[in-house]
Design a protein around this motif. Structure first.
Motif, PDB file in Angstrom:
ATOM      1  N   LEU A  46       0.851  -1.176   0.000  1.00  0.00           N
ATOM      2  CA  LEU A  46       0.000   0.000   0.000  1.00  0.00           C
ATOM      3  C   LEU A  46       0.893   1.234   0.000  1.00  0.00           C
ATOM      4  CD1 LEU A  46      -2.562   1.695   0.314  1.00  0.00           C
ATOM      5  CD2 LEU A  46      -2.548   1.130   2.762  1.00  0.00           C
ATOM      6  N   ASN A  47       0.888   1.960  -1.110  1.00  0.00           N
ATOM      7  CA  ASN A  47       1.606   3.223  -1.227  1.00  0.00           C
ATOM      8  C   ASN A  47       0.638   4.293  -0.716  1.00  0.00           C
ATOM      9  OD1 ASN A  47       2.518   5.750  -2.165  1.00  0.00           O
ATOM     10  ND2 ASN A  47       3.572   4.806  -3.897  1.00  0.00           N
ATOM     11  N   VAL A  48       0.787   4.682   0.537  1.00  0.00           N
ATOM     12  CA  VAL A  48      -0.163   5.579   1.190  1.00  0.00           C
ATOM     13  C   VAL A  48      -0.240   6.924   0.468  1.00  0.00           C
ATOM     14  CG1 VAL A  48      -0.679   6.847   3.311  1.00  0.00           C
ATOM     15  CG2 VAL A  48       0.037   4.453   3.416  1.00  0.00           C
ATOM     16  N   GLY A  49       0.908   7.471   0.089  1.00  0.00           N
ATOM     17  CA  GLY A  49       0.909   8.766  -0.582  1.00  0.00           C
ATOM     18  C   GLY A  49       0.063   8.767  -1.834  1.00  0.00           C
ATOM     19  N   ALA A  50       0.238   7.762  -2.665  1.00  0.00           N
ATOM     20  CA  ALA A  50      -0.512   7.692  -3.925  1.00  0.00           C
ATOM     21  C   ALA A  50      -1.974   7.315  -3.692  1.00  0.00           C
ATOM     22  CB  ALA A  50       0.145   6.699  -4.876  1.00  0.00           C
ATOM     23  N   ALA A  51      -2.207   6.242  -2.945  1.00  0.00           N
ATOM     24  CA  ALA A  51      -3.576   5.729  -2.788  1.00  0.00           C
ATOM     25  C   ALA A  51      -4.447   6.648  -1.936  1.00  0.00           C
ATOM     26  CB  ALA A  51      -3.542   4.325  -2.189  1.00  0.00           C
ATOM     27  N   LEU A  52      -3.956   7.046  -0.769  1.00  0.00           N
ATOM     28  CA  LEU A  52      -4.747   7.919   0.096  1.00  0.00           C
ATOM     29  C   LEU A  52      -4.869   9.309  -0.527  1.00  0.00           C
ATOM     30  CD1 LEU A  52      -6.314   8.301   2.722  1.00  0.00           C
ATOM     31  CD2 LEU A  52      -4.154   8.925   3.835  1.00  0.00           C
ATOM     32  N   GLY A  53      -3.800   9.769  -1.155  1.00  0.00           N
ATOM     33  CA  GLY A  53      -3.850  11.067  -1.830  1.00  0.00           C
ATOM     34  C   GLY A  53      -4.940  11.097  -2.889  1.00  0.00           C
ATOM     35  N   ARG A  54      -5.043  10.028  -3.653  1.00  0.00           N
ATOM     36  CA  ARG A  54      -6.077   9.924  -4.689  1.00  0.00           C
ATOM     37  C   ARG A  54      -7.474   9.960  -4.068  1.00  0.00           C
ATOM     38  NH1 ARG A  54      -3.276   6.527  -7.495  1.00  0.00           N
ATOM     39  NH2 ARG A  54      -3.907   4.714  -6.308  1.00  0.00           N
ATOM     40  N   GLU A  55      -7.659   9.236  -2.975  1.00  0.00           N
ATOM     41  CA  GLU A  55      -8.962   9.201  -2.300  1.00  0.00           C
ATOM     42  C   GLU A  55      -9.316  10.576  -1.715  1.00  0.00           C
ATOM     43  OE1 GLU A  55     -11.128   6.600  -2.103  1.00  0.00           O
ATOM     44  OE2 GLU A  55      -9.793   5.368  -3.312  1.00  0.00           O
ATOM     45  N   LEU A  56      -8.331  11.233  -1.131  1.00  0.00           N
ATOM     46  CA  LEU A  56      -8.585  12.527  -0.492  1.00  0.00           C
ATOM     47  C   LEU A  56      -8.931  13.623  -1.500  1.00  0.00           C
ATOM     48  CD1 LEU A  56      -5.866  12.568   2.313  1.00  0.00           C
ATOM     49  CD2 LEU A  56      -8.355  12.423   2.614  1.00  0.00           C
ATOM     50  N   LEU A  57      -8.504  13.456  -2.743  1.00  0.00           N
ATOM     51  CA  LEU A  57      -8.834  14.451  -3.766  1.00  0.00           C
ATOM     52  C   LEU A  57     -10.338  14.555  -4.000  1.00  0.00           C
ATOM     53  CD1 LEU A  57      -6.039  13.948  -6.449  1.00  0.00           C
ATOM     54  CD2 LEU A  57      -6.370  15.906  -4.908  1.00  0.00           C
ATOM     55  N   THR A  58     -11.069  13.504  -3.663  1.00  0.00           N
ATOM     56  CA  THR A  58     -12.525  13.518  -3.861  1.00  0.00           C
ATOM     57  C   THR A  58     -13.262  14.182  -2.695  1.00  0.00           C
ATOM     58  OG1 THR A  58     -12.897  11.361  -2.810  1.00  0.00           O
ATOM     59  CG2 THR A  58     -12.349  11.349  -5.164  1.00  0.00           C
ATOM     60  N   VAL A  59     -12.512  14.551  -1.652  1.00  0.00           N
ATOM     61  CA  VAL A  59     -13.104  15.145  -0.450  1.00  0.00           C
ATOM     62  C   VAL A  59     -12.731  16.630  -0.402  1.00  0.00           C
ATOM     63  CG1 VAL A  59     -13.106  15.050   2.085  1.00  0.00           C
ATOM     64  CG2 VAL A  59     -12.847  12.936   0.763  1.00  0.00           C
ATOM     65  N   PRO A  60     -13.683  17.512  -0.106  1.00  0.00           N
ATOM     66  CA  PRO A  60     -13.343  18.940   0.021  1.00  0.00           C
ATOM     67  C   PRO A  60     -12.219  19.132   1.043  1.00  0.00           C
ATOM     68  CG  PRO A  60     -15.721  18.630   0.122  1.00  0.00           C
ATOM     69  CD  PRO A  60     -15.108  17.268   0.148  1.00  0.00           C
ATOM     70  N   SER A  61     -11.290  20.013   0.753  1.00  0.00           N
ATOM     71  CA  SER A  61     -10.104  20.179   1.604  1.00  0.00           C
ATOM     72  C   SER A  61     -10.461  20.499   3.056  1.00  0.00           C
ATOM     73  CB  SER A  61      -9.178  21.245   1.041  1.00  0.00           C
ATOM     74  OG  SER A  61      -9.848  22.478   0.949  1.00  0.00           O
ATOM     75  N   THR A  62     -11.559  21.184   3.283  1.00  0.00           N
ATOM     76  CA  THR A  62     -11.955  21.525   4.659  1.00  0.00           C
ATOM     77  C   THR A  62     -12.484  20.321   5.433  1.00  0.00           C
ATOM     78  OG1 THR A  62     -14.148  22.162   3.875  1.00  0.00           O
ATOM     79  CG2 THR A  62     -12.494  23.924   4.096  1.00  0.00           C
ATOM     80  N   ARG A  63     -12.734  19.195   4.750  1.00  0.00           N
ATOM     81  CA  ARG A  63     -13.296  18.006   5.406  1.00  0.00           C
ATOM     82  C   ARG A  63     -12.335  16.809   5.378  1.00  0.00           C
ATOM     83  NH1 ARG A  63     -17.970  18.489   7.111  1.00  0.00           N
ATOM     84  NH2 ARG A  63     -18.579  16.321   7.023  1.00  0.00           N
ATOM     85  N   ASN A  89       5.595   4.794   1.866  1.00  0.00           N
ATOM     86  CA  ASN A  89       5.325   6.195   1.496  1.00  0.00           C
ATOM     87  C   ASN A  89       4.233   6.813   2.366  1.00  0.00           C
ATOM     88  OD1 ASN A  89       7.249   6.257  -0.708  1.00  0.00           O
ATOM     89  ND2 ASN A  89       5.824   4.869  -1.735  1.00  0.00           N
ATOM     90  N   ILE A  90       4.471   6.822   3.669  1.00  0.00           N
ATOM     91  CA  ILE A  90       3.462   7.300   4.623  1.00  0.00           C
ATOM     92  C   ILE A  90       3.572   8.797   4.917  1.00  0.00           C
ATOM     93  CG2 ILE A  90       3.268   5.027   5.702  1.00  0.00           C
ATOM     94  CD1 ILE A  90       4.851   6.217   8.113  1.00  0.00           C
ATOM     95  N   GLU A  91       4.443   9.499   4.233  1.00  0.00           N
ATOM     96  CA  GLU A  91       4.670  10.920   4.530  1.00  0.00           C
ATOM     97  C   GLU A  91       3.384  11.743   4.559  1.00  0.00           C
ATOM     98  OE1 GLU A  91       8.515   9.285   2.931  1.00  0.00           O
ATOM     99  OE2 GLU A  91       6.402   9.091   2.419  1.00  0.00           O
ATOM    100  N   LEU A  92       2.409  11.409   3.715  1.00  0.00           N
ATOM    101  CA  LEU A  92       1.143  12.142   3.689  1.00  0.00           C
ATOM    102  C   LEU A  92       0.455  12.134   5.057  1.00  0.00           C
ATOM    103  CD1 LEU A  92      -1.087  13.661   2.157  1.00  0.00           C
ATOM    104  CD2 LEU A  92      -1.991  11.441   1.438  1.00  0.00           C
ATOM    105  N   LEU A  93       0.635  11.066   5.818  1.00  0.00           N
ATOM    106  CA  LEU A  93      -0.004  10.960   7.133  1.00  0.00           C
ATOM    107  C   LEU A  93       0.493  12.033   8.109  1.00  0.00           C
ATOM    108  CD1 LEU A  93       0.028   7.090   7.658  1.00  0.00           C
ATOM    109  CD2 LEU A  93      -1.791   8.524   6.687  1.00  0.00           C
ATOM    110  N   PHE A  94       1.659  12.612   7.836  1.00  0.00           N
ATOM    111  CA  PHE A  94       2.228  13.641   8.706  1.00  0.00           C
ATOM    112  C   PHE A  94       1.710  15.042   8.363  1.00  0.00           C
ATOM    113  CE2 PHE A  94       5.166  10.121   8.952  1.00  0.00           C
ATOM    114  CZ  PHE A  94       5.478  10.073  10.298  1.00  0.00           C
ATOM    115  N   ASP A  95       0.956  15.162   7.284  1.00  0.00           N
ATOM    116  CA  ASP A  95       0.422  16.466   6.882  1.00  0.00           C
ATOM    117  C   ASP A  95      -0.428  17.022   8.022  1.00  0.00           C
ATOM    118  OD1 ASP A  95      -1.370  18.467   5.874  1.00  0.00           O
ATOM    119  OD2 ASP A  95      -0.961  17.765   3.842  1.00  0.00           O
TER     120      ASP A  95
END
Length: 152
Positions: A46-63, A89-95
């Motif tokens: 599971l490449n968290v940066g790519a997979a979770l990043g893709r999923e989060l793009l469908t969610v408004p940034s404020t949510r 690639n879990i760096e996105l989790l630190f955002d």
């Protein structure tokens, strides 16, 4: 060394928290090593940066902070195989905007299944860290509830 990690994957099955953190300096081959384990175990990484990043793009940034943990759980369920989850690639989790505690999230997943994750930071004096202390995404954790696996 891959044989040692493969044995460790079996040995942690009985632990309450089944989390192994791969630690090494940048460009030490942690991701390649995880890929070798995936091949041996016929599992996907599971490449968290790519997979979770893709999923989060469908969610408004404020949510996004409200949905990130649930989306990661769905991805983990999809990517785990035979009680094993390989994470990179879990760096996105630190955002900071996601308001997550990356290590605590990994530990939560490791109660239900064995989790082998590449750590993008350092291990010093039994403390895991991510980023330098002056960096806004800096995190510092004790190593209770996980098994550190050093790659040189």
């Amino acid at each position: 060394m891959i044989e040692k990690l493969d044995r460790l994957v079996e040995d942690i099955s009985g632990l309450n928290s089944k989390l192994v953190i791969l630690i090494g300096p940048p460009r030490s081959g942690k991701s390649d090593f995880l890929g070798q384990l995936a091949t041996r175990r016929q599992a996907r990484v599971l490449n968290v940066g790519a997979a979770l990043g893709r999923e989060l793009l469908t969610v408004p940034s404020t949510r996004r902070h409200l949905h990130a943990a649930d989306l990661l759980k769905e991805l983990a369920d999809r990517f785990s195989s035979r009680g094993l989850l390989l994470v990179d690639n879990i760096e996105l989790l630190f955002d900071r905007t996601l308001q997550l505690s990356p290590l605590d999230l990994l530990k939560r997943h490791a109660h239900a299944r064995r989790v082998i994750a590449v750590w993008p930071g350092d291990l010093r004096d039994d403390r895991l860290s991510y980023a330098t202390t002056e960096h806004p995404e800096h995190q510092d954790y004790g190593i209770d509830g996980l098994v550190p696996f050093k790659i040189h």
